[in-house]
Design a protein around this motif. Structure first.
Motif, PDB file in Angstrom:
ATOM      1  N   VAL A  29       0.980  -1.150  -0.093  1.00 48.98           N
ATOM      2  CA  VAL A  29       0.004  -0.012   0.102  1.00 48.98           C
ATOM      3  C   VAL A  29       0.852   1.186  -0.073  1.00 48.98           C
ATOM      4  N   ALA A  30       1.853   1.431   0.860  1.00 49.67           N
ATOM      5  CA  ALA A  30       2.917   2.339   0.858  1.00 49.67           C
ATOM      6  C   ALA A  30       3.451   2.723  -0.430  1.00 49.67           C
ATOM      7  N   GLY A  31       3.934   1.587  -1.034  1.00 47.81           N
ATOM      8  CA  GLY A  31       4.539   1.702  -2.453  1.00 47.81           C
ATOM      9  C   GLY A  31       3.901   2.443  -3.237  1.00 47.81           C
ATOM     10  N   PHE A  32       2.467   1.998  -3.367  1.00 56.00           N
ATOM     11  CA  PHE A  32       1.410   2.445  -4.406  1.00 56.00           C
ATOM     12  C   PHE A  32       1.029   3.956  -3.910  1.00 56.00           C
ATOM     13  N   HIS A  33       1.085   4.237  -2.985  1.00 56.61           N
ATOM     14  CA  HIS A  33       0.706   5.539  -2.537  1.00 56.61           C
ATOM     15  C   HIS A  33       1.937   6.410  -2.735  1.00 56.61           C
ATOM     16  N   ALA A  34       3.224   6.086  -2.902  1.00 55.28           N
ATOM     17  CA  ALA A  34       4.119   6.863  -3.246  1.00 55.28           C
ATOM     18  C   ALA A  34       4.394   6.856  -4.815  1.00 55.28           C
ATOM     19  N   SER A  35       4.124   5.718  -5.299  1.00 56.42           N
ATOM     20  CA  SER A  35       4.067   5.935  -6.818  1.00 56.42           C
ATOM     21  C   SER A  35       2.956   6.483  -7.470  1.00 56.42           C
ATOM     22  N   LEU A  36       1.951   6.427  -6.983  1.00 60.71           N
ATOM     23  CA  LEU A  36       0.468   6.997  -7.755  1.00 60.71           C
ATOM     24  C   LEU A  36      -0.166   7.966  -6.446  1.00 60.71           C
ATOM     25  N   PRO A  37       0.334   9.071  -6.179  1.00 58.21           N
ATOM     26  CA  PRO A  37      -0.190   9.620  -5.124  1.00 58.21           C
ATOM     27  C   PRO A  37      -1.551  10.176  -5.059  1.00 58.21           C
ATOM     28  N   SER A  38      -2.376  10.333  -6.089  1.00 58.66           N
ATOM     29  CA  SER A  38      -3.531  10.474  -6.265  1.00 58.66           C
ATOM     30  C   SER A  38      -4.730   9.303  -6.594  1.00 58.66           C
TER      31      SER A  38
END
Ligand SMILES: Nc1nc2c(ncn2[C@@H]2O[C@H](COP(=O)(O)OP(=O)(O)O)[C@@H](O)[C@H]2O)c(=O)[nH]1
Ligand SMILES: [Mg+2]
Length: 235
Positions: A29-38
């Motif tokens: 989840v953290a990885g995708f928050h970082a790569s796709l913030p929106s």
């Protein structure tokens, strides 16, 4: 047949099926928050007996429950309930690189593709497969070409992006690990543009276990392909 959402305005949903993935789900989840913030991140759980749900929530994901066990049932539930313009499906086991997410989404956001598969078997991918898995994948790639004329390097990848149009018009009937194969074949034979980008797959971290049972699930995939082949193109 194709949607062309403008990149800035598109609502992106990251869909993560999870069964007992407490050791990795927060990092995913953290990885995708970082790569796709929106993007909105959804974890679809099947009554995990470990701390998956709590860890996913703490990491900032929306958590949904699906009562029927199996990855296919979970994907059916995602298709029914999540509203977005573009979808990104990925495993919760930290084996696929979140950094590759923009590369998977770009061809869709630019209107060049309807589905983008993160291909672990692309000539320029370096993926950590066990031998059985690698040969199983190669066999299904070969069969997809023979029976369906699909020219891809990886039909089973769990990492893929696709449009809202595909979610609303492609029917998924599989309950288990046949779901990726069904999605690939039904999407391709409806004339959608399916392309691949190379991704490198890591092995699961120590202590985390795959839910795939190679022989049983391999036979189920073969059965699904046979049924789709017999059924022909008119679905
Ligand atoms: N919710 C849910 N997720 C599942 C189920 N089976 C597998 N998954 C998830 O689907 C993803 C792919 O499964 P995985 O065991 O990694 O299969 P593999 O990648 O083929 O080894 C992982 O995130 C699993 O946790 C299930 O029955 N329910
Ligand atoms: Mg996996």
């Amino acid at each position: 047949m194709s949607t062309n959402p403008s990149a800035g305005a598109s609502r992106i949903a990251v869909l993560i099926p999870c069964l007992n993935e407490e050791s990795t789900v927060a990092a995913v989840v953290a990885g995708f928050h970082a790569s796709l913030p929106s993007a909105e991140i959804y974890v679809f759980d099947n009554n995990s007996s470990d701390g998956t749900v709590a860890k996913a929530r703490t990491a900032g994901a929306r958590v949904a429950q699906e009562p029927r066990r199996g990855k296919g049932h979970v994907v059916q539930s995602m298709f029914r309930t999540v509203d977005a313009d573009v979808y990104l499906l990925v495993d919760g086991d930290c084996t696929y690189p979140a950094e590759a997410a923009p590369t998977l989404l770009e061809p869709i956001l630019q209107g060049r593709a309807d589905m983008v598969i993160g291909s672990r078997l692309h000539p320029s991918s370096v993926s950590e497969f066990d031998t059985l898995n690698r040969w199983g994948n190669r066999f299904f790639v070969w069969l997809s070409r023979l029976w369906f004329g699909i020219r891809l390097n990886d039909v089973l990848s769990g990492y893929r992006a696709f449009t809202r149009d595909i979610v609303s018009s492609v029917t998924i009937t599989s309950g288990g690990f046949q779901v990726e194969t069904e999605l690939t074949i039904r999407t391709a034979r409806r004339g959608y543009r399916v392309i691949e980008v190379p991704v490198c797959q890591r092995a699961r971290p120590h202590g985390s276990r795959s839910k795939l049972r190679p022989f049983r699930d391999g036979l189920a995939i073969l059965g699904l392909m046979w049924a789709l082949y017999r059924q022909g193109r008119d679905d």
